[in-house]
Write an enzyme that holds these catalytic residues in place. Structure first.
Site, PDB file in Angstrom:
ATOM      1  N   TRP A 130     -34.108 -21.738  49.701  1.00  0.00           N
ATOM      2  CA  TRP A 130     -32.669 -22.029  49.748  1.00  0.00           C
ATOM      3  C   TRP A 130     -31.948 -20.880  49.036  1.00  0.00           C
ATOM      4  O   TRP A 130     -32.325 -20.513  47.923  1.00  0.00           O
ATOM      5  CB  TRP A 130     -32.436 -23.356  49.017  1.00  0.00           C
ATOM      6  CG  TRP A 130     -31.039 -23.857  48.976  1.00  0.00           C
ATOM      7  CD1 TRP A 130     -30.171 -23.983  50.022  1.00  0.00           C
ATOM      8  CD2 TRP A 130     -30.346 -24.325  47.814  1.00  0.00           C
ATOM      9  NE1 TRP A 130     -28.986 -24.514  49.578  1.00  0.00           N
ATOM     10  CE2 TRP A 130     -29.068 -24.734  48.223  1.00  0.00           C
ATOM     11  CE3 TRP A 130     -30.684 -24.458  46.471  1.00  0.00           C
ATOM     12  CZ2 TRP A 130     -28.116 -25.250  47.349  1.00  0.00           C
ATOM     13  CZ3 TRP A 130     -29.749 -24.977  45.591  1.00  0.00           C
ATOM     14  CH2 TRP A 130     -28.482 -25.361  46.032  1.00  0.00           C
ATOM     15  N   ASP A 211     -38.085 -28.552  42.664  1.00  0.00           N
ATOM     16  CA  ASP A 211     -36.760 -28.967  43.129  1.00  0.00           C
ATOM     17  C   ASP A 211     -36.968 -30.061  44.180  1.00  0.00           C
ATOM     18  O   ASP A 211     -37.630 -29.819  45.195  1.00  0.00           O
ATOM     19  CB  ASP A 211     -36.032 -27.755  43.731  1.00  0.00           C
ATOM     20  CG  ASP A 211     -34.587 -28.075  44.087  1.00  0.00           C
ATOM     21  OD1 ASP A 211     -34.129 -29.203  43.806  1.00  0.00           O
ATOM     22  OD2 ASP A 211     -33.914 -27.191  44.643  1.00  0.00           O
ATOM     23  N   LYS A 246     -28.239 -36.212  49.212  1.00  0.00           N
ATOM     24  CA  LYS A 246     -28.668 -36.532  50.579  1.00  0.00           C
ATOM     25  C   LYS A 246     -29.152 -37.986  50.679  1.00  0.00           C
ATOM     26  O   LYS A 246     -28.764 -38.698  51.579  1.00  0.00           O
ATOM     27  CB  LYS A 246     -29.812 -35.614  51.025  1.00  0.00           C
ATOM     28  CG  LYS A 246     -29.816 -34.244  50.401  1.00  0.00           C
ATOM     29  CD  LYS A 246     -28.931 -33.261  51.094  1.00  0.00           C
ATOM     30  CE  LYS A 246     -28.886 -31.959  50.307  1.00  0.00           C
ATOM     31  NZ  LYS A 246     -28.149 -30.909  50.910  1.00  0.00           N
TER      32      LYS A 246
HETATM   33  C1  LMR Z   1     -27.970 -26.955  52.369  1.00  0.00           C
HETATM   34  O1  LMR Z   1     -29.032 -26.386  52.111  1.00  0.00           O
HETATM   35  O2  LMR Z   1     -27.364 -26.768  53.421  1.00  0.00           O
HETATM   36  C2  LMR Z   1     -27.401 -27.958  51.403  1.00  0.00           C
HETATM   37  O3  LMR Z   1     -28.262 -28.127  50.342  1.00  0.00           O
HETATM   38  C3  LMR Z   1     -26.007 -27.665  51.004  1.00  0.00           C
HETATM   39  C4  LMR Z   1     -25.888 -26.504  50.060  1.00  0.00           C
HETATM   40  O4  LMR Z   1     -25.303 -26.694  48.989  1.00  0.00           O
HETATM   41  O5  LMR Z   1     -26.344 -25.403  50.365  1.00  0.00           O
END
Ligand code: LMR
Length: 401
Positions: A130, A211, A246
Site C-alpha cells: 500500500w 497491518d 472496512k
Molecule cells: C485503499 O487502499 O484504497 C484504502 O485503504 C484507502 C486508502 O486510504 O488508501
C-alpha cells in the site's frame, strides 16, 4: 516565504478518488479506492452500527476529551478481537494498545515510536505494498526498503525469495506485513508459511509490524488474525495495527488501534506510556463517536452477531463479483491474467494491467483503477460489472492488436 514549496503531486489513491468524484460521465465506475459498496453501489451503514448509534443517541452524553490512549472499552474490545478472547498475552497484560486515527494513525504512532526507540532500524515493506506505508514511515524519518513478495508471472507469492531476503536483514529491522487480504495484490501467506516466517523473524531478532486493515474479509475474523496469534504463540514481540474502516464500514470515523506485544506486563506498561506520549504530541487524544460504536457492537452479543452476519454476507457478495467479472472477462483476457480474479482474496485483485492500460480505461471508458493495476472488486456490482469487463476487454484488444 513560501516560494520554495513544491506542488503536491497528489496521492495515488485518494487524489484519484477525488478525480473520480469530479468526472461528469454518468456511467463512470470507481474500482480504485479500497471501499466496500453494496450491490446498489451504496456505501452501507451496517445494521449493528445503526442500532448502536440509535442506542447512543437515546442516552445523551457530554463530550469530554477521551484519555490520550483512547476509550478503555474500545481498547479492550480491540484486544479481544485481534488477539482472541482467550489470548495468554492479553491475560498476562503483555499487550499495550492505544486507540488511533484509523489504521494509518496506528502506523504513524508506531513509526514515531520506532524512530525514537529503534533509530538505527530500517523498515522493510513488501514489493508492492500500500503506497501510504512508505509515505508514513519515511515522513517519520525512517528509511524504507522492500522485500520480494508478488510474482508477476503467476499472480502468486514469491515465498522463498521473501523468506531469504528477510532472513538476511540486520537484527532489529522492522518487517511490515499484511495480516490478510494483502493490499494491493490480494495474495496472502498460508498458515504454514506464516509459522515458518515468524520462526525466522524470531531467530533473526527482527521486529514484525503487522497491518490488519481487512480482518474478516479473508478466511474469517479469527483465521485472518492467524499471523498475530502465531506471533504470540512463538513469543515474538511486535506491532499490530488494525482498522475498523472496512469491516465496520466506518471509514470517516477513523477507528483504529496500535497494539504492541511485549515480553512482560511491566514492559507493556512503559510501552503504553510512550505510545500515549506519541498520541499526545501528534493530536492529543482520539475522537469518541466511532470508538463508542465499535465497543458497543463488539461487547453486546446481539449486535456482535448482527455485525458478523452482515460482514459475512459482504464477503459472499465480493466472491460473487469475482465470479461475475471472471466469467465476463473469459476470452477477452489472456488465461494467465484471468485466474487471479478468483484466486486472490479480499477487496482487491491485481489485474496485471499496465499503468498505460489503466489510464486508457479511465480516459476512454470512465473505469477507474489505481495505476498499479489494482482493482477494488468490492466496488463491482450487478450493474457496473459488464461495463468494467467490456472496458478491460477493449483496452486489452487494442494492446494486443
Ligand atoms: C485503499 O487502499 O484504497 C484504502 O485503504 C484507502 C486508502 O486510504 O488508501
Amino acid at each position: 516565504m513560501f516560494e520554495h514549496i513544491d506542488a503536491y503531486p497528489g496521492d495515488p489513491i485518494l487524489t484519484l478518488n477525488e478525480d473520480f468524484a469530479k468526472d461528469p460521465r454518468e456511467d463512470k465506475v470507481n474500482l480504485s479506492i479500497g471501499i466496500y459498496f453494496d450491490d446498489e453501489g451504496r456505501l452501507p451503514v451496517m445494521r449493528a452500527v445503526r442500532e448502536a448509534e440509535a442506542q447512543m443517541l437515546a442516552e445523551p452524553a457530554a463530550k469530554p476529551y477521551l484519555p490520550m490512549s483512547g476509550l478503555a472499552a474500545y481498547r479492550d474490545a480491540v484486544q479481544s478481537l485481534v488477539f482472541g478472547e482467550a489470548s495468554a498475552a492479553r491475560a498476562e497484560g503483555r499487550i499495550a494498545t492505544v486507540q488511533t486515527l484509523g489504521g494509518s494513525g496506528a502506523l504513524k504512532i508506531g513509526a514515531d515510536f520506532i524512530k525514537r526507540y529503534f533509530p538505527g532500524s530500517h523498515v522493510w515493506v513488501s514489493d508492492p505494498t500500500w503506497d501510504n506505508h512508505r509515505f508514513i514511515f519515511e515522513r517519520a524519518g525512517l528509511t524504507v526498503g522492500t522485500y520480494p513478495y508478488y510474482d508477476d508471472e503467476t499472480g502468486g507469492l514469491r515465498f522463498d525469495a521473501m523468506l531469504a531476503a528477510i532472513r538476511d536483514l540486520p537484527a532489529k529491522s522492522v518487517v511490515l506485513l499484511h495480516a490478510c487480504c494483502h493490499n494491493p495484490t490480494g495474495v496472502d501467506l498460508n498458515d504454514a508459511q506464516w509459522a515458518e516466517l515468524i520462526g525466522v523473524m524470531k531467530a533473526r531478532d527482527l521486529l514484525p509490524f503487522i497491518d490488519m486493515a481487512y480482518q474478516g474479509f479473508g478466511a474469517g475474523l479469527d483465521a485472518d488474525a492467524f499471523a498475530i496469534r502465531e506471533l504470540v504463540r512463538q513469543n515474538v514481540p511486535g506491532f499490530v495495527a488494525n482498522s475498523f474502516s472496512k469491516n465496520f464500514s466506518l471509514y470517516g470515523e477513523r477507528c483504529g488501534a496500535l497494539s504492541v506485544i511485549c515480553e512482560s506486563a511491566e514492559t507493556a506498561a512503559r510501552v503504553l506510556g510512550q505510545l500515549t506520549g506519541a498520541v499526545r504530541s501528534n493530536y492529543s487524544n482520539p475522537p469518541t463517536h466511532g470508538a463508542k460504536i465499535v465497543a458497543r457492537v463488539l461487547t453486546t452479543p446481539a449486535l456482535r452477531e448482527a455485525w458478523q452476519d452482515e460482514l459475512a454476507s459482504m464477503c459472499k457478495r465480493i466472491e460473487r463479483m469475482r465470479v461475475a467479472i471472471h466469467a465476463r472477462l473469459r476470452g477477452n483476457v489472456p488465461d494467465a491474467m484471468l485466474a487471479r480474479y478468483l484466486e486472490q482474496r479480499g477487496m482487491f485483485t491485481y489485474t496485471g494491467l499496465s499503468a498505460e492500460q489503466v489510464d486508457a480505461l479511465r480516459e476512454r471508458h470512465g473505469v477507474y483503477l489505481i495505476r498499479s493495476g489494482r482493482m477494488c472488486v468490492a466496488a463491482l456490482n450487478g450493474r457496473n460489472v459488464e461495463t468494467a469487463a467490456e472496458a478491460i476487454g477493449d483496452v486489452l484488444s487494442r494492446a494486443f492488436a
